[in-house]
Design a protein around this motif. Structure first.
Motif, PDB file in Angstrom:
ATOM      1  N   GLN A   1      44.478  36.052  48.061  1.00 57.23           N
ATOM      2  CA  GLN A   1      44.302  35.519  46.705  1.00 57.23           C
ATOM      3  C   GLN A   1      45.455  35.988  45.820  1.00 57.23           C
ATOM      4  O   GLN A   1      45.924  37.121  45.946  1.00 57.23           O
TER       5      GLN A   1
ATOM      6  N   LEU B   1      40.429  41.098  48.480  1.00 62.77           N
ATOM      7  CA  LEU B   1      41.311  40.265  47.664  1.00 62.77           C
ATOM      8  C   LEU B   1      42.478  39.686  48.456  1.00 62.77           C
ATOM      9  O   LEU B   1      43.304  38.963  47.894  1.00 62.77           O
TER      10      LEU B   1
ATOM     11  N   THR C   1      36.689  45.250  46.527  1.00 56.76           N
ATOM     12  CA  THR C   1      36.524  43.804  46.727  1.00 56.76           C
ATOM     13  C   THR C   1      37.633  43.273  47.629  1.00 56.76           C
ATOM     14  O   THR C   1      38.795  43.660  47.491  1.00 56.76           O
TER      15      THR C   1
ATOM     16  N   GLU D   1      39.979  33.635  43.236  1.00 55.00           N
ATOM     17  CA  GLU D   1      38.641  33.183  43.611  1.00 55.00           C
ATOM     18  C   GLU D   1      37.551  34.103  43.069  1.00 55.00           C
ATOM     19  O   GLU D   1      36.388  34.001  43.463  1.00 55.00           O
ATOM     20  N   THR D   2      37.907  35.025  42.173  1.00 53.45           N
ATOM     21  CA  THR D   2      36.925  35.965  41.616  1.00 53.45           C
ATOM     22  C   THR D   2      37.006  35.972  40.091  1.00 53.45           C
ATOM     23  O   THR D   2      37.940  35.420  39.497  1.00 53.45           O
ATOM     24  N   GLY D   3      36.042  36.618  39.468  1.00 51.52           N
ATOM     25  CA  GLY D   3      36.142  36.921  38.046  1.00 51.52           C
ATOM     26  C   GLY D   3      36.884  38.241  37.888  1.00 51.52           C
ATOM     27  O   GLY D   3      37.424  38.793  38.850  1.00 51.52           O
ATOM     28  N   TRP D   4      36.885  38.761  36.670  1.00 46.96           N
ATOM     29  CA  TRP D   4      37.541  40.038  36.418  1.00 46.96           C
ATOM     30  C   TRP D   4      36.709  41.164  37.021  1.00 46.96           C
ATOM     31  O   TRP D   4      35.509  41.231  36.838  1.00 46.96           O
ATOM     32  N   ILE D   5      37.378  42.074  37.736  1.00 45.22           N
ATOM     33  CA  ILE D   5      36.729  43.205  38.399  1.00 45.22           C
ATOM     34  C   ILE D   5      37.278  44.491  37.788  1.00 45.22           C
ATOM     35  O   ILE D   5      38.487  44.743  37.813  1.00 45.22           O
TER      36      ILE D   5
ATOM     37  N   LYS E   1      41.854  40.498  38.904  1.00 47.25           N
ATOM     38  CA  LYS E   1      41.190  39.212  39.104  1.00 47.25           C
ATOM     39  C   LYS E   1      41.904  38.450  40.201  1.00 47.25           C
ATOM     40  O   LYS E   1      43.117  38.225  40.137  1.00 47.25           O
TER      41      LYS E   1
END
Length: 209
Positions: free
Chosen positions: A173, A170, A168, A150-154, A147
């Protein structure tokens, strides 16, 4: 003939299976470095000489890597012992199917995980490859998620060994990781990597005990 077992979450649920063992890599274990897990130098990763290569049936396409096993000592699976179909499995083809076999480092001794779980971030801005190592508890990683701030859990996908991937972006972040093991235990390490993390760096998180 020795007896080996995976180290379970509860000592009360121990189940022993008959298995077999040889050793490789020489008395200083230099021949055991690298291997099918992707750890590279096992000393710098904290596994040292307490390691073993698993036969095909135990290797389970990499799912059993870094899982601790107990015989008269604890060893961590960090490699694949390849089969040799030209020889019988009781005379040279030790790692042939369906034989449950451990090819141990020669100086393997009892070991304990020290410090937190480690996350080594490799790849490029569009591809993240995270090596998860020094996993306590049963040690058998079944799922990894990442995570960004700036994102949710991936959910990450196993690439090979204990390297987990996602595509993604990242970079820039702070990163958190969530690791689930085969016994259903889950642990979350928040903000393990800071905003300015770089590829090739290793960060320490929470640990299973």
């Amino acid at each position: 003939m020795d007896h080996f077992m995976p180290l379970p979450a509860s000592l009360a649920t121990m189940h022993w299976n008959e298995a077999h063992a040889t050793f490789y890599g020489g008395s200083d274990a230099t021949g055991t470095m690298d291997g099918a897990c992707g750890y590279g130098n096992l000393y710098s990763q904290g596994y040292g000489t307490n390691t073993a290569a698993l036969s095909t049936v135990l290797f389970n396409n990499g799912a059993a890597l870094v899982q601790p096993w107990k015989s008269i000592c604890f060893v961590t699976a960090t490699n694949l012992c390849p089969p040799n179909d030209l020889l019988p499995n009781d005379d040279g083809g030790w790692c042939n199917l369906p034989r449950e076999h451990f090819d141990m480092s020669q100086p393997a001794v009892p070991c304990h995980k020290q410090g937190g779980m480690r996350f080594t971030i490799n790849g490029n801005p569009w591809f993240n490859l995270v090596l998860v190592s020094n996993v306590g508890g049963v040690g058998d990683v079944s799922d990894v998620s990442v995570k960004g701030c700036e994102t949710g859990w991936i959910s990450m996908k196993r690439n090979w060994g204990q390297n987990w991937e996602c595509d993604t972006v990242l970079v820039g972040q702070s990163l958190s990781f969530q690791v689930t093991t085969a016994d259903g235990r889950k642990i979350t390490s928040y903000d393990v990597a800071p905003l300015n993390w770089q590829f090739g760096q290793t960060f320490s998180g929470q640990q299973f005990y």
